[in-house]
Design a protein around this motif. Sequence first.
Motif, short mmCIF file in Angstrom:
data_model
loop_
_atom_site.label_atom_id
_atom_site.label_comp_id
_atom_site.label_asym_id
_atom_site.label_seq_id
_atom_site.Cartn_x
_atom_site.Cartn_y
_atom_site.Cartn_z
N ASN A 196 0.76 11.03 -1.98
CA ASN A 196 0.99 10.20 -3.16
C ASN A 196 0.61 8.76 -2.83
O ASN A 196 1.39 8.02 -2.23
N ALA A 197 -0.58 8.39 -3.19
CA ALA A 197 -1.09 7.07 -2.87
C ALA A 197 -0.99 6.15 -4.08
O ALA A 197 -1.05 6.60 -5.23
N PRO A 198 -0.79 4.85 -3.85
CA PRO A 198 -0.75 3.90 -4.98
C PRO A 198 -2.08 3.90 -5.73
O PRO A 198 -3.14 4.12 -5.14
N GLU A 199 -2.02 3.69 -7.02
CA GLU A 199 -3.23 3.55 -7.80
C GLU A 199 -4.06 2.38 -7.26
O GLU A 199 -3.51 1.38 -6.78
N THR A 200 -5.36 2.52 -7.33
CA THR A 200 -6.23 1.48 -6.79
C THR A 200 -6.02 0.15 -7.48
O THR A 200 -6.13 -0.91 -6.87
N TRP A 201 -5.73 0.17 -8.77
CA TRP A 201 -5.50 -1.08 -9.49
C TRP A 201 -4.16 -1.71 -9.13
O TRP A 201 -3.89 -2.85 -9.49
N VAL A 202 -3.30 -0.94 -8.42
CA VAL A 202 -2.06 -1.52 -7.90
C VAL A 202 -2.33 -2.26 -6.60
O VAL A 202 -1.91 -3.40 -6.41
N THR A 203 -3.06 -1.61 -5.70
CA THR A 203 -3.34 -2.23 -4.40
C THR A 203 -4.23 -3.46 -4.54
O THR A 203 -4.27 -4.30 -3.64
N SER A 204 -4.94 -3.56 -5.66
CA SER A 204 -5.74 -4.77 -5.87
C SER A 204 -4.86 -5.99 -6.11
O SER A 204 -5.32 -7.13 -5.99
N LYS A 205 -3.60 -5.74 -6.43
CA LYS A 205 -2.65 -6.84 -6.65
C LYS A 205 -1.98 -7.29 -5.36
O LYS A 205 -1.30 -8.31 -5.33
N GLY A 206 -2.13 -6.50 -4.31
CA GLY A 206 -1.48 -6.83 -3.06
C GLY A 206 -0.92 -5.59 -2.39
O GLY A 206 -1.08 -4.46 -2.90
N LYS A 207 -0.26 -5.76 -1.26
CA LYS A 207 0.36 -4.64 -0.58
C LYS A 207 1.52 -4.11 -1.42
O LYS A 207 2.11 -4.84 -2.21
N VAL A 208 1.82 -2.81 -1.23
CA VAL A 208 2.88 -2.18 -2.02
C VAL A 208 4.19 -2.94 -1.87
O VAL A 208 4.90 -3.18 -2.87
N LYS A 209 4.55 -3.34 -0.65
CA LYS A 209 5.81 -4.07 -0.44
C LYS A 209 5.82 -5.37 -1.22
O LYS A 209 6.86 -5.75 -1.80
N GLU A 210 4.68 -6.05 -1.28
CA GLU A 210 4.61 -7.31 -2.02
C GLU A 210 4.74 -7.07 -3.52
O GLU A 210 5.40 -7.84 -4.23
N VAL A 211 4.11 -6.01 -4.02
CA VAL A 211 4.17 -5.71 -5.45
C VAL A 211 5.58 -5.32 -5.85
O VAL A 211 6.10 -5.77 -6.89
N ILE A 212 6.26 -4.50 -5.04
CA ILE A 212 7.65 -4.13 -5.34
C ILE A 212 8.53 -5.38 -5.32
O ILE A 212 9.52 -5.48 -6.06
N GLY A 213 8.15 -6.35 -4.51
CA GLY A 213 8.89 -7.61 -4.45
C GLY A 213 8.81 -8.44 -5.71
O GLY A 213 9.53 -9.43 -5.84
N VAL A 228 20.47 -4.12 -0.04
CA VAL A 228 19.65 -2.93 -0.26
C VAL A 228 18.23 -3.38 -0.59
O VAL A 228 18.03 -4.37 -1.29
N ALA A 229 17.24 -2.64 -0.07
CA ALA A 229 15.85 -2.99 -0.35
C ALA A 229 14.97 -1.76 -0.23
O ALA A 229 15.41 -0.71 0.26
N TYR A 230 13.73 -1.89 -0.66
CA TYR A 230 12.73 -0.83 -0.54
C TYR A 230 12.11 -0.93 0.84
O TYR A 230 11.50 -1.93 1.19
N MET A 231 12.30 0.10 1.64
CA MET A 231 11.76 0.14 2.99
C MET A 231 10.47 0.96 2.98
O MET A 231 10.48 2.12 2.56
N ALA A 232 9.39 0.36 3.45
CA ALA A 232 8.10 1.04 3.41
C ALA A 232 8.02 2.15 4.44
O ALA A 232 7.32 3.15 4.25
N THR A 233 8.72 2.01 5.55
CA THR A 233 8.69 3.00 6.62
C THR A 233 10.07 3.11 7.23
O THR A 233 11.00 2.42 6.83
N GLY A 234 10.18 3.95 8.24
CA GLY A 234 11.41 4.00 9.05
C GLY A 234 12.44 4.91 8.47
O GLY A 234 12.16 6.00 7.99
N GLY A 235 13.67 4.45 8.52
CA GLY A 235 14.81 5.28 8.16
C GLY A 235 15.65 5.51 9.39
O GLY A 235 15.15 5.94 10.43
#
Length: 614
Positions: free
Chosen positions: A221-238, A353-360
Amino acid sequence: MTAEDGRRIVRCYSQDGEERADLDVSALDLPEALHTSLTGALVARTTPGKGLTSIETMKKAYRALAVFTRYLTGLEAVPHSASELTPEHFDGFYEHRRDAGIKTASNELADLRLVLIKAKGLSDTMAGRLAAVLPPRPQGRPAHSYSRTELKRIAQAARTMLRTAEKRIRANRELLEQFRAGEVEVSRDTHLRRRLQILDHLDRVGDVPRRTRPFAGQVQNAPETWVTSKGKVKEVIGWLYLTPEEIAAAAVLFGVMTGQNPVPIVKMTAAHHRADGGVGLGTAIVGLRKPRRQSRAYMDLALSEVPDWISIPERPDQMSTRDILHTPFGLYVLVHELTVRARQLAGSNRLLVAYMATGGGPGTAKGRGWRPMRTDGALISKLGRDWNLPSDEVDEEGNPLPMRPLRLETLRMTYIELHQKPVAHTRQTATRYLVRNRGNINEYRTVVAQALTAEVAKARARSKITTMTAEQVAHAQENVEEVAAEMGLEPTVLKRMIAGELDTVLGSCTDNTGGSYNPGEPCRASFLLCLGCECARALPRHLSLQVVVHDRLAERREQMGPLQWAERFAGPHAQLADLLDQADAAAVEDARKAAGPDEHKLADRLLNRELDIR
C-alpha cells in the motif's frame, strides 16, 4: 511457552499491561536440567507482583542470566543442574566480568542474584552465598545537570517547535472546515484541490490516500504519487497532527516545568479533572503512575497556570500574556487539543500520541501506525541531536561545545537542583540526587543569590507598613479627629484600630477592601503581605509578634533549602528586619522576652499557612 517460529520464550508484561516482551530462553545454551531450572527462575522473577514493573527491568534480569549462561558454557566443567551451581561459579562470574573491564559488573551480579534465588534445587552452600553480602558497587561518577541557561535553551527550542506546530495545524484545520462548509472555491486550482483532498482523507481515515502496487513479490500500500509530491508521508500527516518529534518536544517541556520522572510524563493520560471549575486560575489534575513507588505508585499532579520562573525569559515583561507554553496547564491544554483526533485513531487515552512511520515497541503493532510515545527515550535523544544546542562549555578556541545528550532524567535532576525540593519522592531521595549532581553547584549558588536579591528588592520596593509610636497612640486617644485627619483615616476607624478591633497578625487593617491585592473585594491575601500593604498600620502592641515571626523566619532558613527559603520568605524577612530597625533596640529585646506561648503559637500558624484562605 513456544513462539510461532518454534523458539522457547518467556512472555512478560509491564505492570500497566501496555508493553510486552518475549525473552528468548532458547538462546540460553545449557544442559536441559539446568536450563529448565534457570528458565523457571526467570519466570518466577518476572511474574506479576514479584517486584519488576517495567519491561526494561525484566530485560535486565534476562540479560544478566544470558551473560551468566555464556560464562558457564565457557568453563571446562559445565554444571548440568542447579544443584551443581557453586559459590565459585557465582563469584567467578563477577571476577570475570570485572577483569574484562565491564563497569556494570556489580549491577549484573545483583540482577543475577535476584534471579538465582528463585531457582529450585540449589545446594545449601549456594543458597547461603546468594544470601551473603555482595561486592561493593563502585562509586559512580558525579552526574551533571544542565545549567540554568542550558535549560532555558532547551525550553525555548521545545516552545518554538510547538508554536510552529500549533500554527500549522490550526491553519490547516480552519482551511478544512471552510472547505467542508462550501466556502472554498477549488475548481480551477489543482494544487489546492489536491491539498484539500489530502486534508479530508487525513481527518477521516488518519492516513494519506494510498494505492496498491507490487513490490518485491508482495502487494504494498504505497502513497499516491500526487501525495508524495507534497512531501514525505510523515510531513504530510503533520498537516493536521503533531509529529513524533513534536510530542517529544511536549514531553521535554513537561520535564522542564514539572521535574517528573520520564515514564509518568510519557504515559500521562488525557483524562483529567479541572480543579478550577473553568473559572479563574487554570488547574488540571492529572493522575500519574510511578511503578517503582509500589503501593504509592498512583499520584496526582496539579498542572497550574503559573509560569515556572526557572525557564522563563530573563525579562518576563517580554513574554506574551497569551503564550500558554510557559505554564504546565497551558502546555497540557494545548497538547490535549491538538491530539484529540490522534487519540481516537490510536484507540488510546494517552496524551502523547502520534503517527509513527516505523518501529513499534514490544507487544505493539509493527510498521507504520498511530501509537503512544514509547518510554525508551529514543525520540528524546533524537530530538536533542536534531536541535544540536550549544552548551555553556567552550573548547580551546572559545567555540561552544555541543550540549550533553538530551534526556528526561537529566531534566528531572536539573529541576530538583534548581528548585531544591523533592518531586514524587522523599527528601532523602532528593538529597541523593543533589549529592550525585555536583556539577552545577556554582550555578546553583548563583541562582540562589539572584533569587534572594530579587525577592528582597521586590519587598523593599513595595509600599512599607506605616508605624505608630506609643506617643502617637497616646495623642490619638486624646485627639482622635485631629490625628485621624493627619493619617487620612475616618475617626471611627482610628478608634477601632487603637482598640485592637482591626488587628490582623502583624498589624492592623484600616480598609479590608481598599488594598492592592483584592481591590474592591474583601482581602484574601496572606497576613504576611500586610507588611507591604498601604492599608496596614503597625502599633507598639504588635512588636512582640513581629519579633517572633522575624526570628522564626531566620530559623527556617536553616531548616529549608536555600532557594526555597529565598523564594518564599526572603521578602517578608527583609520587611520585618526593616520594621524592627525603626524601633529602639531595647524595645525589640524587651518584646522578644515578653512574647509568650500565644505569640509563638500564632506565629507558627501564620508560617504554616493555617491562617490563609484557600
